[in-house]
Design a protein around this motif. Sequence first.
Motif, PDB file in Angstrom:
ATOM      1  N   THR A  28       0.839  -1.204   0.000  1.00 56.94           N
ATOM      2  CA  THR A  28       0.000   0.000   0.000  1.00 56.94           C
ATOM      3  C   THR A  28       0.875   1.255   0.000  1.00 56.94           C
ATOM      4  O   THR A  28       0.634   2.203  -0.759  1.00 56.94           O
ATOM      5  CB  THR A  28      -0.921  -0.006   1.244  1.00 56.94           C
ATOM      6  OG1 THR A  28      -1.705  -1.193   1.190  1.00 56.94           O
ATOM      7  CG2 THR A  28      -1.817   1.207   1.289  1.00 56.94           C
ATOM      8  N   VAL A  29       1.907   1.254   0.839  1.00 52.86           N
ATOM      9  CA  VAL A  29       2.794   2.419   0.909  1.00 52.86           C
ATOM     10  C   VAL A  29       3.583   2.562  -0.397  1.00 52.86           C
ATOM     11  O   VAL A  29       3.725   3.667  -0.933  1.00 52.86           O
ATOM     12  CB  VAL A  29       3.737   2.315   2.135  1.00 52.86           C
ATOM     13  CG1 VAL A  29       4.830   3.368   2.078  1.00 52.86           C
ATOM     14  CG2 VAL A  29       2.927   2.456   3.424  1.00 52.86           C
ATOM     15  N   ASP A  30       4.072   1.439  -0.939  1.00 53.08           N
ATOM     16  CA  ASP A  30       4.835   1.510  -2.199  1.00 53.08           C
ATOM     17  C   ASP A  30       3.980   2.080  -3.330  1.00 53.08           C
ATOM     18  O   ASP A  30       4.451   2.895  -4.125  1.00 53.08           O
ATOM     19  CB  ASP A  30       5.364   0.125  -2.587  1.00 53.08           C
ATOM     20  CG  ASP A  30       6.583  -0.261  -1.749  1.00 53.08           C
ATOM     21  OD1 ASP A  30       7.169   0.646  -1.112  1.00 53.08           O
ATOM     22  OD2 ASP A  30       6.925  -1.449  -1.719  1.00 53.08           O
ATOM     23  N   ASN A  31       2.725   1.668  -3.418  1.00 48.82           N
ATOM     24  CA  ASN A  31       1.845   2.205  -4.466  1.00 48.82           C
ATOM     25  C   ASN A  31       1.601   3.700  -4.264  1.00 48.82           C
ATOM     26  O   ASN A  31       1.554   4.466  -5.229  1.00 48.82           O
ATOM     27  CB  ASN A  31       0.512   1.450  -4.479  1.00 48.82           C
ATOM     28  CG  ASN A  31       0.679   0.031  -4.971  1.00 48.82           C
ATOM     29  OD1 ASN A  31       1.676  -0.303  -5.607  1.00 48.82           O
ATOM     30  ND2 ASN A  31      -0.279  -0.832  -4.648  1.00 48.82           N
ATOM     31  N   MET A  32       1.473   4.118  -3.006  1.00 47.93           N
ATOM     32  CA  MET A  32       1.289   5.552  -2.722  1.00 47.93           C
ATOM     33  C   MET A  32       2.530   6.357  -3.142  1.00 47.93           C
ATOM     34  O   MET A  32       2.412   7.463  -3.679  1.00 47.93           O
ATOM     35  CB  MET A  32       1.015   5.754  -1.220  1.00 47.93           C
ATOM     36  CG  MET A  32       0.918   7.206  -0.803  1.00 47.93           C
ATOM     37  SD  MET A  32       0.598   7.390   0.958  1.00 47.93           S
ATOM     38  CE  MET A  32       2.186   6.927   1.646  1.00 47.93           C
ATOM     39  N   ILE A  33       3.701   5.777  -2.918  1.00 46.20           N
ATOM     40  CA  ILE A  33       4.946   6.472  -3.288  1.00 46.20           C
ATOM     41  C   ILE A  33       4.972   6.746  -4.793  1.00 46.20           C
ATOM     42  O   ILE A  33       5.239   7.864  -5.240  1.00 46.20           O
ATOM     43  CB  ILE A  33       6.171   5.619  -2.852  1.00 46.20           C
ATOM     44  CG1 ILE A  33       6.315   5.673  -1.319  1.00 46.20           C
ATOM     45  CG2 ILE A  33       7.451   6.096  -3.539  1.00 46.20           C
ATOM     46  CD1 ILE A  33       7.298   4.664  -0.742  1.00 46.20           C
ATOM     47  N   VAL A  34       4.658   5.720  -5.592  1.00 51.01           N
ATOM     48  CA  VAL A  34       4.697   5.887  -7.057  1.00 51.01           C
ATOM     49  C   VAL A  34       3.635   6.902  -7.489  1.00 51.01           C
ATOM     50  O   VAL A  34       3.889   7.761  -8.346  1.00 51.01           O
ATOM     51  CB  VAL A  34       4.505   4.523  -7.761  1.00 51.01           C
ATOM     52  CG1 VAL A  34       4.383   4.710  -9.259  1.00 51.01           C
ATOM     53  CG2 VAL A  34       5.674   3.602  -7.434  1.00 51.01           C
ATOM     54  N   TYR A  35       2.447   6.822  -6.884  1.00 58.01           N
ATOM     55  CA  TYR A  35       1.379   7.781  -7.197  1.00 58.01           C
ATOM     56  C   TYR A  35       1.880   9.212  -6.953  1.00 58.01           C
ATOM     57  O   TYR A  35       1.751  10.092  -7.815  1.00 58.01           O
ATOM     58  CB  TYR A  35       0.150   7.492  -6.314  1.00 58.01           C
ATOM     59  CG  TYR A  35      -0.914   8.553  -6.409  1.00 58.01           C
ATOM     60  CD1 TYR A  35      -1.837   8.543  -7.454  1.00 58.01           C
ATOM     61  CD2 TYR A  35      -0.988   9.596  -5.477  1.00 58.01           C
ATOM     62  CE1 TYR A  35      -2.803   9.541  -7.563  1.00 58.01           C
ATOM     63  CE2 TYR A  35      -1.941  10.590  -5.580  1.00 58.01           C
ATOM     64  CZ  TYR A  35      -2.854  10.552  -6.620  1.00 58.01           C
ATOM     65  OH  TYR A  35      -3.799  11.544  -6.731  1.00 58.01           O
ATOM     66  N   ALA A  36       2.477   9.441  -5.784  1.00 58.89           N
ATOM     67  CA  ALA A  36       2.900  10.799  -5.428  1.00 58.89           C
ATOM     68  C   ALA A  36       4.052  11.273  -6.314  1.00 58.89           C
ATOM     69  O   ALA A  36       4.061  12.424  -6.781  1.00 58.89           O
ATOM     70  CB  ALA A  36       3.307  10.848  -3.956  1.00 58.89           C
ATOM     71  N   LEU A  37       5.005  10.388  -6.574  1.00 61.97           N
ATOM     72  CA  LEU A  37       6.147  10.789  -7.417  1.00 61.97           C
ATOM     73  C   LEU A  37       5.657  11.213  -8.799  1.00 61.97           C
ATOM     74  O   LEU A  37       6.090  12.240  -9.342  1.00 61.97           O
ATOM     75  CB  LEU A  37       7.143   9.631  -7.538  1.00 61.97           C
ATOM     76  CG  LEU A  37       7.985   9.330  -6.295  1.00 61.97           C
ATOM     77  CD1 LEU A  37       8.796   8.056  -6.503  1.00 61.97           C
ATOM     78  CD2 LEU A  37       8.916  10.495  -5.965  1.00 61.97           C
ATOM     79  N   ASP A  38       4.754  10.432  -9.366  1.00 57.83           N
ATOM     80  CA  ASP A  38       4.247  10.760 -10.707  1.00 57.83           C
ATOM     81  C   ASP A  38       3.529  12.106 -10.707  1.00 57.83           C
ATOM     82  O   ASP A  38       3.687  12.901 -11.632  1.00 57.83           O
ATOM     83  CB  ASP A  38       3.315   9.660 -11.210  1.00 57.83           C
ATOM     84  CG  ASP A  38       4.103   8.491 -11.787  1.00 57.83           C
ATOM     85  OD1 ASP A  38       5.253   8.715 -12.213  1.00 57.83           O
ATOM     86  OD2 ASP A  38       3.586   7.360 -11.789  1.00 57.83           O
ATOM     87  N   ARG A  39       2.747  12.363  -9.683  1.00 56.20           N
ATOM     88  CA  ARG A  39       2.012  13.634  -9.621  1.00 56.20           C
ATOM     89  C   ARG A  39       2.979  14.811  -9.435  1.00 56.20           C
ATOM     90  O   ARG A  39       2.761  15.891  -9.997  1.00 56.20           O
ATOM     91  CB  ARG A  39       1.039  13.608  -8.445  1.00 56.20           C
ATOM     92  CG  ARG A  39      -0.073  12.607  -8.647  1.00 56.20           C
ATOM     93  CD  ARG A  39      -1.367  13.341  -8.817  1.00 56.20           C
ATOM     94  NE  ARG A  39      -2.280  12.607  -9.641  1.00 56.20           N
ATOM     95  CZ  ARG A  39      -3.407  13.131 -10.111  1.00 56.20           C
ATOM     96  NH1 ARG A  39      -3.736  14.376  -9.848  1.00 56.20           N
ATOM     97  NH2 ARG A  39      -4.201  12.433 -10.866  1.00 56.20           N
ATOM     98  N   LEU A  40       4.037  14.611  -8.650  1.00 55.25           N
ATOM     99  CA  LEU A  40       4.971  15.702  -8.378  1.00 55.25           C
ATOM    100  C   LEU A  40       5.855  16.002  -9.583  1.00 55.25           C
ATOM    101  O   LEU A  40       6.337  17.120  -9.741  1.00 55.25           O
ATOM    102  CB  LEU A  40       5.849  15.365  -7.161  1.00 55.25           C
ATOM    103  CG  LEU A  40       5.118  15.405  -5.816  1.00 55.25           C
ATOM    104  CD1 LEU A  40       5.973  14.804  -4.711  1.00 55.25           C
ATOM    105  CD2 LEU A  40       4.710  16.838  -5.474  1.00 55.25           C
ATOM    106  N   ALA A  41       6.062  14.993 -10.426  1.00 57.85           N
ATOM    107  CA  ALA A  41       6.934  15.181 -11.587  1.00 57.85           C
ATOM    108  C   ALA A  41       6.182  15.756 -12.783  1.00 57.85           C
ATOM    109  O   ALA A  41       6.797  16.096 -13.792  1.00 57.85           O
ATOM    110  CB  ALA A  41       7.584  13.858 -11.960  1.00 57.85           C
ATOM    111  N   LEU A  42       4.865  15.862 -12.693  1.00 58.53           N
ATOM    112  CA  LEU A  42       4.062  16.350 -13.835  1.00 58.53           C
ATOM    113  C   LEU A  42       4.429  17.792 -14.211  1.00 58.53           C
ATOM    114  O   LEU A  42       4.645  18.613 -13.323  1.00 58.53           O
ATOM    115  CB  LEU A  42       2.569  16.296 -13.488  1.00 58.53           C
ATOM    116  CG  LEU A  42       1.878  14.935 -13.617  1.00 58.53           C
ATOM    117  CD1 LEU A  42       0.407  15.067 -13.240  1.00 58.53           C
ATOM    118  CD2 LEU A  42       2.012  14.375 -15.029  1.00 58.53           C
TER     119      LEU A  42
END
Length: 290
Positions: free
Chosen positions: A276-290
């Motif tokens: 759950t935490v790993d999926n949240m990390i990828v979600y946040a990284l992708d949003r921050l890199a947009l």
Amino acid sequence: MSKASSELILNADGSIYHCNIRPEHLADIVITVGDPNRVERVSQHFDTIEHKASKREIVTHTGTYKGTRMTVISTGMGTDNIDIVFSELDALANIDLETGEVKSELRKLSFVRLGTSGALQADIPVDSYVIGSHGLGLDGLLHYYKGSEDVMMPEVEDAFIAHTNWSEKKTRPYLVEASESLMNKLVSNQTKQGITATACGFYGPQGRFLRLEPNPADINEYLTSFSHGDLRITNFEMETSAIYGLAKMMGHEALSLNAIVANRILGEFSKDPYTTVDNMIVYALDRLAL
Ligand code: R1P
Ligand code: URA
């Protein structure tokens, strides 16, 4: 005014006392996590890592994700550590470490906490993601700073104090809003949002009863049943209020995104919190890199 060496403390290599990094090691986007082991779980997704440091529970990696420069840093648990990490990162950004003078042009950082948390509402399941639209501080840290009232929301605080019959022996609860620009970046149909309550401990302060009874015993019921307009308290953790308060006072942006690992109403704990935490990390990284 310059600062005495007892106040702005530097290590022999010019790095700041606890965080152990120099100004050039700090990116404008800063991801904070509680668990030092979570730093690598974030930076494993980076294209490159340019710098690594560690001291006590504070581990730092700086690099790029899809070309966007970011620092990920662990704070350990609790708002006392947030005071240390945020004060030192702000000093790296906005104080000339050679002269001790505050810089004339201030640098704005964007802080995103990627944490774990317990839900206080039955409809927020384990393994979901909650963004704190506000941080509710039950910890007291912000009261140690002059002018902190300017970032607080006394009307909602007063309603909360009345609803919970909050004891005068405890520090006054304070409420601070998240950064609107970071909300716009990170809110989606994959996230829920509400007030994130920040406790000064994991057991009694979050109503957990092992051998010592919390006071009041039913604190969670008061939190769950509180509402003010559209606002309700969604979750409990241990850092968000201080992050929101200090960041706002310092002129930075801050947002806290938490993976729900426990549901306190249903008495459930995630069967796979790491995924759950790993999926949240990828979600946040992708949003921050947009
Ligand atoms: C307690 O288990 C810790 O987990 C939560 C709480 O805020 C506290 O720090 O966050 P992290 O997983 O980010 O540490
Ligand atoms: N972190 C907390 O502080 N509380 C919880 O219930 C779960 C994670």
